[in-house]
Design a protein around this motif. Structure first.
Motif, mmCIF file in Angstrom:
data_model
loop_
_atom_site.group_PDB
_atom_site.id
_atom_site.type_symbol
_atom_site.label_atom_id
_atom_site.label_comp_id
_atom_site.label_asym_id
_atom_site.label_seq_id
_atom_site.Cartn_x
_atom_site.Cartn_y
_atom_site.Cartn_z
ATOM 1 N N ALA A 201 0.846 -1.189 0.000
ATOM 2 C CA ALA A 201 0.000 0.000 0.000
ATOM 3 C C ALA A 201 0.878 1.235 0.000
ATOM 4 O O ALA A 201 2.022 1.196 0.439
ATOM 5 N N GLU A 202 0.328 2.318 -0.528
ATOM 6 C CA GLU A 202 0.977 3.627 -0.475
ATOM 7 C C GLU A 202 -0.037 4.646 0.003
ATOM 8 O O GLU A 202 -1.202 4.600 -0.395
ATOM 9 N N VAL A 203 0.436 5.557 0.840
ATOM 10 C CA VAL A 203 -0.382 6.674 1.302
ATOM 11 C C VAL A 203 0.285 7.937 0.770
ATOM 12 O O VAL A 203 1.436 8.225 1.098
ATOM 13 N N HIS A 204 -0.430 8.660 -0.070
ATOM 14 C CA HIS A 204 0.080 9.885 -0.679
ATOM 15 C C HIS A 204 -0.540 11.086 0.027
ATOM 16 O O HIS A 204 -1.748 11.107 0.283
ATOM 17 N N PHE A 205 0.275 12.081 0.311
ATOM 18 C CA PHE A 205 -0.162 13.330 0.940
ATOM 19 C C PHE A 205 0.127 14.451 -0.046
ATOM 20 O O PHE A 205 1.281 14.689 -0.389
ATOM 21 N N GLU A 206 -0.931 15.136 -0.507
ATOM 22 C CA GLU A 206 -0.773 16.190 -1.507
ATOM 23 C C GLU A 206 -1.344 17.498 -0.974
ATOM 24 O O GLU A 206 -2.555 17.708 -1.019
ATOM 25 N N PRO A 207 -0.487 18.382 -0.467
ATOM 26 C CA PRO A 207 -0.970 19.669 0.040
ATOM 27 C C PRO A 207 -1.565 20.518 -1.083
ATOM 28 O O PRO A 207 -1.076 20.495 -2.211
ATOM 29 N N GLY A 208 -2.629 21.205 -0.734
ATOM 30 C CA GLY A 208 -3.277 22.100 -1.682
ATOM 31 C C GLY A 208 -3.735 23.352 -0.968
ATOM 32 O O GLY A 208 -3.459 23.525 0.226
ATOM 33 N N PRO A 209 -4.460 24.219 -1.658
ATOM 34 C CA PRO A 209 -4.862 25.495 -1.059
ATOM 35 C C PRO A 209 -5.848 25.353 0.101
ATOM 36 O O PRO A 209 -5.924 26.222 0.956
ATOM 37 N N ASN A 210 -6.598 24.243 0.158
ATOM 38 C CA ASN A 210 -7.601 24.065 1.206
ATOM 39 C C ASN A 210 -7.277 22.919 2.146
ATOM 40 O O ASN A 210 -8.164 22.351 2.768
ATOM 41 N N GLY A 211 -6.004 22.533 2.228
ATOM 42 C CA GLY A 211 -5.636 21.432 3.108
ATOM 43 C C GLY A 211 -4.818 20.395 2.375
ATOM 44 O O GLY A 211 -4.016 20.727 1.501
ATOM 45 N N VAL A 212 -5.061 19.125 2.714
ATOM 46 C CA VAL A 212 -4.250 18.035 2.189
ATOM 47 C C VAL A 212 -5.147 16.929 1.653
ATOM 48 O O VAL A 212 -6.063 16.483 2.348
ATOM 49 N N VAL A 213 -4.874 16.492 0.425
ATOM 50 C CA VAL A 213 -5.544 15.310 -0.109
ATOM 51 C C VAL A 213 -4.726 14.108 0.341
ATOM 52 O O VAL A 213 -3.514 14.046 0.121
ATOM 53 N N VAL A 214 -5.388 13.170 1.009
ATOM 54 C CA VAL A 214 -4.753 11.924 1.440
ATOM 55 C C VAL A 214 -5.343 10.817 0.571
ATOM 56 O O VAL A 214 -6.554 10.611 0.562
#
Length: 136
Positions: free
Chosen positions: A88-101
């Motif tokens: 499994a992989e957990v990706h964390f993508e910061p954006g303007p309104n928080g973080v997409v996990v």
């Protein structure tokens, strides 16, 4: 075939990362439904480090251990791990309104794919609620 679940968390990346990787937080959000809970968690957050958590039905009728080994860590970006013969992989993508996990994982063969996707999504939804409650 792999399964993907994701959520957007309205919180800063360091808070999201910490809540995903700290045992004291994991036991608060790591459950797919209200009748289950995580009773303990351990994290050795480094490549080659182990993790584990104990999930149990609140009525004590059943439980299981979820454990594996971290295969890649990129702080605030990626946690990859192996558990049994699955990955499994957990990706964390910061954006303007928080973080997409986003969690991408290999399915197992005992339960339908839809059930696995719903269970992992429910856990991720609990994670989002936990983190956002801490920021408000």
């Amino acid at each position: 075939m792999r399964i993907t679940v994701e959520t957007a968390v309205a919180a800063p990346i360091d808070q999201v990362w910490r809540a995903y990787t700290t045992p004291a937080d994991i036991v608060k959000w790591n459950a797919a439904s209200d009748d289950w809970h995580t009773t303990k968690a351990a994290v050795d957050l480094r490549e080659g480090g182990a993790f584990s958590s104990r999930m149990e039905a609140k009525d004590g009728s059943m439980g299981f251990d979820f454990a594996g080994t971290y295969t890649k860590i990129a702080e605030h970006k990626l946690i990859a791990y192996a558990f049994g013969d699955r990955k499994a992989e957990v990706h964390f993508e910061p954006g303007p309104n928080g973080v997409v996990v986003r969690v991408v994982f290999d399915p197992e063969t005992m339960h339908p794919v839809e059930q696995q996707q719903q269970g992992w999504q429910a856990i991720l939804d609990n994670f989002k609620r936990h983190v956002e409650a801490k920021t408000s």
